[in-house]
Design a protein around this motif. Structure first.
Motif, PDB file in Angstrom:
ATOM      1  N   LEU A  81     130.697  65.852-145.800  1.00  0.00           N
ATOM      2  CA  LEU A  81     131.232  66.239-144.500  1.00  0.00           C
ATOM      3  C   LEU A  81     132.751  66.077-144.453  1.00  0.00           C
ATOM      4  O   LEU A  81     133.296  65.060-144.896  1.00  0.00           O
ATOM      5  N   VAL A  82     133.416  67.093-143.915  1.00  0.00           N
ATOM      6  CA  VAL A  82     134.863  67.057-143.700  1.00  0.00           C
ATOM      7  C   VAL A  82     135.100  67.441-142.245  1.00  0.00           C
ATOM      8  O   VAL A  82     134.692  68.516-141.803  1.00  0.00           O
ATOM      9  N   PHE A  83     135.751  66.559-141.494  1.00  0.00           N
ATOM     10  CA  PHE A  83     135.921  66.765-140.064  1.00  0.00           C
ATOM     11  C   PHE A  83     137.314  67.298-139.737  1.00  0.00           C
ATOM     12  O   PHE A  83     138.305  66.871-140.342  1.00  0.00           O
ATOM     13  N   GLU A  84     137.359  68.203-138.772  1.00  0.00           N
ATOM     14  CA  GLU A  84     138.651  68.741-138.339  1.00  0.00           C
ATOM     15  C   GLU A  84     139.501  67.653-137.685  1.00  0.00           C
ATOM     16  O   GLU A  84     140.725  67.651-137.798  1.00  0.00           O
ATOM     17  N   GLN A  85     138.843  66.731-137.003  1.00  0.00           N
ATOM     18  CA  GLN A  85     139.535  65.576-136.449  1.00  0.00           C
ATOM     19  C   GLN A  85     138.673  64.342-136.667  1.00  0.00           C
ATOM     20  O   GLN A  85     137.481  64.451-136.939  1.00  0.00           O
ATOM     21  N   GLU A  86     139.270  63.186-136.598  1.00  0.00           N
ATOM     22  CA  GLU A  86     138.551  61.934-136.869  1.00  0.00           C
ATOM     23  C   GLU A  86     137.362  61.804-135.923  1.00  0.00           C
ATOM     24  O   GLU A  86     137.511  61.829-134.700  1.00  0.00           O
ATOM     25  N   PRO A  87     136.148  61.674-136.463  1.00  0.00           N
ATOM     26  CA  PRO A  87     134.960  61.602-135.612  1.00  0.00           C
ATOM     27  C   PRO A  87     134.756  60.207-135.039  1.00  0.00           C
ATOM     28  O   PRO A  87     135.256  59.224-135.600  1.00  0.00           O
TER      29      PRO A  87
END
Length: 340
Positions: free
Chosen positions: A128-134
């Motif tokens: 998983l790679v998030f656009e913003q910090e989850p």
């Protein structure tokens, strides 16, 4: 079918995600003697996804050809069926429009399928790679087409892998089609978060006599955009996704538990209901322990709701029994075709 591999990208309003996905595909390090192509299936998009895909590909100057197909009937299953019919090569790689394949993905997938003719479907490892910090609770969630799919590489224990990044032998699709296979699930449909089509394909492939494999060396990144980083989104994902259990559990009971008749079906279905109910009760009883207090309240709420949604999805016994009969009928037709 010609020897080679077809990458299939099914997309619904995927314009924000397609350029990066295509860039990673264009960077694939494929052996010169391996033929490959890319098919983009526009599944009733309204954001110019098809045009963007074609324009982006021309700019990337990749030697592999890209073809855009249009499937006006909403549903990931229908988009995949169209792509399978049009694919030129014997192996097809389902790359979601938010999957970033590692440079050696296509080459390794091709080699594994060539070396192991018994494999019907092959899965990889998604990160998983998030656009913003989850938020912290997201790190505990499962079911996001990510992580290992078996303890070790090889044949999977439960005959299923997630659809993101998976490779299917086109001969499997042809065999199922000739046996009259019609998917019971439409999978993702427009903005709806229905799911399960990938698992249905895996179970059907297992019924057709093929093995379902996982290889940890097949690595890709699964991009999670900002709008999906919310508890409300995952609540919808679990609620709508749970509805697929009415189809998937009959498959599982036949493929994994070897249920052959109504009696065994009823016994094992009762075990499934007890399993989900026990999980719900245990979570309610233990949520105040120190182990659970370390996890955020949002995660606990979502985990509880997941059991509730699963139990509710099993409410229609008549429908599940009918689906079980359909699974048995498919298996009979497949067995009959082997004897011809």
């Amino acid at each position: 079918m010609d020897t080679g591999i077809t990458i299939i990208i099914c997309t619904y309003n995927g314009a924000p995600r397609l350029p990066e996905t295509l860039r990673h595909i264009a960077c694939q390090q494929v052996k010169p003697d391996v033929a490959w192509e890319v098919l983009v299936v526009d599944n009733a998009s309204s954001d110019g996804s098809a045009e963007l895909a074609a324009t982006t590909w021309r700019k990337l100057s990749c030697p592999a050809p890209l073809k855009v197909l249009h499937q006006p009937q909403k549903g990931l299953t229908y988009a995949r069926e169209l792509a399978m019919q049009e694919a030129a090569y014997e192996f097809v790689l389902f790359c979601d429009d938010d999957n970033w394949l590692s440079p050696g993905y296509v080459d390794l997938a091709y080699d594994l399928m060539q070396e192991n003719p018994g494999i019907g479907v092959l899965g990889g490892f998604g990160e998983l790679v998030f656009e913003q910090e989850p938020p912290g609770w997201m790190h505990y969630l499962t079911g996001l087409a990510s992580g290992p799919q078996a303890v070790t590489s090889g044949k999977t224990q439960y005959n299923a892998v997630y659809g993101a990044g998976c490779i299917m032998r086109k001969a499997v699709f042809e065999k199922l089609r000739k046996a009259g296979f019609h998917p019971l699930l439409s999978d993702r449909r427009g903005k709806k978060l229905s799911a399960g089509g990938d698992y249905e394909l895996c179970y059907a492939a297992a019924l057709a006599g093929y093995e379902i494999w996982y290889d940890e060396r097949l690595r890709f990144k699964h991009f999670i955009p900002q709008q999906r980083i919310s508890a409300a989104y995952y609540d919808r994902l679990m609620k709508e996704g749970a509805e697929s259990l009415a189809v998937l559990i009959p498959y599982r009971l036949r493929v994994n538990q070897n249920c052959k008749d109504a009696l065994y079906f009823n016994i094992h279905l009762l075990k499934v209901v007890i399993f989900y109910f026990r999980g719900l009760v245990m979570l309610l009883l233990t949520k105040t322990t120190s182990a659970f207090r370390k996890k955020e309240t949002t995660y606990l709420k979502l985990k509880l709701l997941s059991f509730v949604y699963k139990l509710y999805a099993l409410r229609n016994y008549t429908s599940m029994k009918q689906n079980f009969r359909k699974v048995l009928d498919l298996e009979r037709r497949l067995n009959s075709s082997r004897l011809l």
